[in-house]
Structures are given as C-alpha cells and as structure tokens.
Design a protein around this motif. Structure first.
Motif, short mmCIF file in Angstrom:
data_model
loop_
_atom_site.label_atom_id
_atom_site.label_comp_id
_atom_site.label_asym_id
_atom_site.label_seq_id
_atom_site.Cartn_x
_atom_site.Cartn_y
_atom_site.Cartn_z
N ALA A 50 0.83 -1.20 0.00
CA ALA A 50 0.00 0.00 0.00
C ALA A 50 0.87 1.25 0.00
CB ALA A 50 -0.93 -0.01 1.22
N GLU A 51 1.94 1.22 0.77
CA GLU A 51 2.84 2.38 0.81
C GLU A 51 3.51 2.58 -0.55
OE1 GLU A 51 5.35 1.37 4.09
OE2 GLU A 51 3.87 2.04 5.57
N GLU A 52 3.92 1.49 -1.19
CA GLU A 52 4.53 1.59 -2.52
C GLU A 52 3.53 2.15 -3.53
OE1 GLU A 52 5.91 -2.35 -3.32
OE2 GLU A 52 7.44 -2.26 -1.76
N ALA A 53 2.29 1.72 -3.44
CA ALA A 53 1.25 2.22 -4.35
C ALA A 53 1.01 3.70 -4.12
CB ALA A 53 -0.04 1.43 -4.16
N MET A 54 1.01 4.13 -2.87
CA MET A 54 0.81 5.54 -2.56
C MET A 54 1.93 6.39 -3.17
SD MET A 54 0.51 7.34 1.19
CE MET A 54 2.17 6.83 1.62
N VAL A 55 3.16 5.91 -3.09
CA VAL A 55 4.28 6.64 -3.68
C VAL A 55 4.11 6.73 -5.19
CG1 VAL A 55 6.77 6.53 -4.12
CG2 VAL A 55 5.89 6.12 -1.82
#
Length: 83
Positions: A50-55
C-alpha cells in the motif's frame, strides 16, 4: 506463492513458519496436488504494498501536474444527486 511438498514441509516446518511470519504464503502439496496453504495472520507485506502504491500515485499526480488535492471539493462532487 511458493509450493513445497509435504515431506519438505515436515522436515523444515520451523523454517517454513519463519518464512510465513515474514509475509510469505506457502502451498503444501501431496502428489502434486494442493493440500494446505500457510498464510500469515498479520499481513506486513500488504502494508508495504500500500505504501509503494501511494508513492507511485503521488509521483504520477506530480508528473501529470494535477495540483493540490481538495478533499472538500471532491466530497461535494461525489455527493451530487445523493440524498
């Protein structure tokens, strides 16, 4: 998802559980047929995904020069026609 036959699962059970605790899913097979799937109860991998997608989303928004996000504006447009 990694596949392991039941003999390997029996001999390496502790190490396999360590891998599952690190977020890996493991399929246990017998005669090339699935008999069990080990999955972590807490999904650390999903948080990092999820954090990678947000970036990625933020980088794409910057590249497209979409400007600042106005939540109140989006909420009001979302609610048009709703009761």
């Amino acid at each position: 998802m990694r596949e392991i036959d039941e003999a390997e699962a029996a001999t390496r059970f502790s190490a396999i559980l360590d891998d599952v605790c690190q977020g890996e899913e493991i399929l246990i097979t017998r005669n090339s047929k699935s008999i069990a799937r080990l999955v972590p109860t807490i999904r650390k991998a999903q948080t990092s995904n999820a954090e990678e997608a947000m970036v990625r989303i933020r980088k794409r928004a910057e590249a497209l020069k979409l400007g600042p996000f106005d939540w109140e504006k989006w909420k009001s447009e979302r609610d048009v026609g709703r009761r």
